[in-house]
Design a protein around this motif. Structure first.
Motif, short mmCIF file in Angstrom:
data_model
loop_
_atom_site.label_atom_id
_atom_site.label_comp_id
_atom_site.label_asym_id
_atom_site.label_seq_id
_atom_site.Cartn_x
_atom_site.Cartn_y
_atom_site.Cartn_z
N VAL A 17 9.14 -10.38 -11.40
CA VAL A 17 10.45 -9.48 -11.55
C VAL A 17 11.49 -9.37 -12.04
O VAL A 17 12.35 -8.86 -12.30
N ASN A 18 12.01 -11.29 -12.49
CA ASN A 18 13.26 -11.64 -13.38
C ASN A 18 13.20 -10.73 -14.32
O ASN A 18 14.09 -10.71 -14.66
N VAL A 19 12.15 -10.71 -15.03
CA VAL A 19 11.90 -9.98 -16.47
C VAL A 19 12.68 -8.74 -15.49
O VAL A 19 13.35 -8.33 -17.13
N VAL A 20 11.94 -7.96 -15.44
CA VAL A 20 11.74 -6.38 -15.04
C VAL A 20 13.12 -6.08 -14.69
O VAL A 20 13.98 -4.21 -15.37
N SER A 21 14.04 -7.08 -14.49
CA SER A 21 14.95 -7.10 -13.51
C SER A 21 15.93 -6.87 -14.33
O SER A 21 17.45 -5.96 -13.71
N TYR B 174 12.67 4.08 -12.39
CA TYR B 174 12.49 2.42 -12.99
C TYR B 174 13.33 1.49 -11.86
O TYR B 174 12.74 0.56 -11.14
N ARG B 175 14.39 1.80 -11.42
CA ARG B 175 15.53 1.59 -10.22
C ARG B 175 14.96 1.28 -8.98
O ARG B 175 15.42 -0.02 -8.46
N ASN B 176 14.41 2.17 -8.56
CA ASN B 176 13.35 2.20 -7.35
C ASN B 176 12.73 1.00 -7.40
O ASN B 176 12.13 0.48 -5.84
N MET B 177 11.97 1.12 -8.42
CA MET B 177 10.35 0.67 -8.15
C MET B 177 11.06 -1.06 -8.13
O MET B 177 10.25 -2.23 -7.62
N VAL B 178 11.75 -1.31 -9.43
CA VAL B 178 12.28 -2.94 -9.50
C VAL B 178 12.90 -2.98 -7.68
O VAL B 178 12.94 -4.81 -7.57
N GLY B 179 13.49 -2.24 -7.35
CA GLY B 179 14.34 -2.73 -6.77
C GLY B 179 13.49 -3.11 -5.05
O GLY B 179 13.12 -3.89 -3.92
N ALA B 180 12.03 -1.90 -5.11
CA ALA B 180 10.77 -2.85 -3.90
C ALA B 180 10.21 -3.82 -4.59
O ALA B 180 9.69 -4.61 -3.91
N SER C 266 0.28 -0.98 0.41
CA SER C 266 0.49 0.26 0.14
C SER C 266 0.76 1.23 -0.11
O SER C 266 0.42 2.24 -0.89
N ASP C 267 2.08 0.98 0.98
CA ASP C 267 2.96 2.25 0.67
C ASP C 267 3.78 2.48 -0.32
O ASP C 267 3.89 4.06 -1.04
N LEU C 268 3.69 1.40 -1.53
CA LEU C 268 4.24 1.39 -2.49
C LEU C 268 3.84 2.26 -3.72
O LEU C 268 4.01 3.27 -4.73
N LEU C 269 2.47 2.16 -3.92
CA LEU C 269 1.59 2.04 -4.38
C LEU C 269 1.51 3.85 -4.54
O LEU C 269 0.90 4.80 -5.48
N LEU C 270 1.37 4.55 -2.91
CA LEU C 270 1.01 6.12 -2.64
C LEU C 270 1.98 6.60 -3.47
O LEU C 270 2.50 7.17 -3.92
#
Length: 290
Positions: A186-190, A165-171, A127-131
């Motif tokens: 997640v493996n694909v987008v990493s 992008y990097r912050n989102m994938v790291g999360a 929920s925190d990430l979506l916000l």
């Protein structure tokens, strides 16, 4: 901290040395704390786990204790309440600690205990990430990645600022602890962290849209007193990468009915046939169970 031997610059500011010493001290503090705490555990019959250096196990005729340490956060569990209370009292005398009772929340993971078992989820973290990334009002999708999706390194235009992008994938990588259903996506987008493009960002946002509709999903560990069998499943996406033609393997390991280990990983070499890829996936999965 000193200047290199043979090089003494008279204008080298003294306060830089002081700052460097302070930073060095801060970096060494966690290591010193871990050494002190682990030495204390080992001296009282605990054994460090071979698979996780932060986990310690104590076995005796009275029962078993398992301790997990993360900096100054500790989880202690066991199969005998009197043994637990005795060691909690022992730790409290040696270290300044506070017993917070039953486990409810640890490093972003929510734990809900019932008579049937333990449910682990990261609902608040999601929920925190979506916000944070302004995706909380988007319409949810049913799958984290499109069926038969094949994303290439050169799809789309380069992002002007790849930091988001990097912050989102790291999360998302931290979320795979309790969400094995998004491990493959997640493996694909990493794989595009070095040069993300617009198409790759759309794939990441799709994963978040899927999470929005599955906030309460997580892992359920069922309570069982009997010794269970280890069962492992593996699969492979043969030559699924359009850039390198390498295959992606996936496995899931169950202890009885409880999922305890899973992963999606691209194979290091190109498999010439689907049979070769399958054998490689099986070998990797068997190695994980050993």
């Amino acid at each position: 901290m000193k200047q290199p031997s043979g090089f003494i610059h008279p204008d080298f500011p003294h306060h830089v040395c002081k700052l460097a010493k302070a930073i060095y001290g801060l970096k060494q503090a966690p290591r010193a704390w871990f050494h002190r705490f682990s030495t204390f555990l080992l001296s009282h019959g605990f054994i460090c786990s071979k698979s996780d250096a932060s986990m310690f196990i104590h076995r005796s005729s009275s029962g078993i204790l398992i301790l997990l340490l993360y900096v100054d956060d500790i989880i202690l569990t066991g199969n005998h309440s009197s043994l637990l209370n005795r060691f909690i009292s022992l730790f409290s005398r040696q270290f300044a600690m506070k017993d917070l009772g039953d486990l409810h929340y640890f490093l972003g993971v929510q734990a809900v205990c019932s008579s049937h078992g333990l449910h682990l989820s990261q609902q608040k973290y999601i929920s925190d990430l979506l916000l944070k990334f302004h995706i909380h009002t988007c319409k949810p999708v049913r799958t984290p990645i499109a069926f038969h999706s094949s994303v290439s390194l050169m799809d789309g235009e380069l992002l002007s600022d790849p930091s988001e992008y990097r912050n989102m994938v790291g999360a998302l990588q931290y979320l795979t602890m309790t969400r094995p259903d998004i491990a493959y996506a997640v493996n694909v987008v990493s794989q595009f962290m070095h040069a993300p493009r617009t198409t790759h960002l759309h794939c990441v946002k799709r994963i978040f849209k899927n999470l929005q509709g599955t906030l309460k999903y997580g892992l359920f560990l069922r309570a069982s007193s009997s010794i269970s069998m280890v069962v492992a499943y593996s699969d492979v996406d043969w030559a699924g990468c359009p850039d390198s033609w390498r295959s992606t393997i996936g496995f899931a390991v169950f202890l009885g009915s409880n999922l305890i280990s899973w992963r999606a990983k691209k194979q290091p070499t190109v498999s010439r046939s689907s049979t070769e890829a399958e054998y490689s996936a099986i070998a990797y999965t068997v190695d994980e169970t050993s």
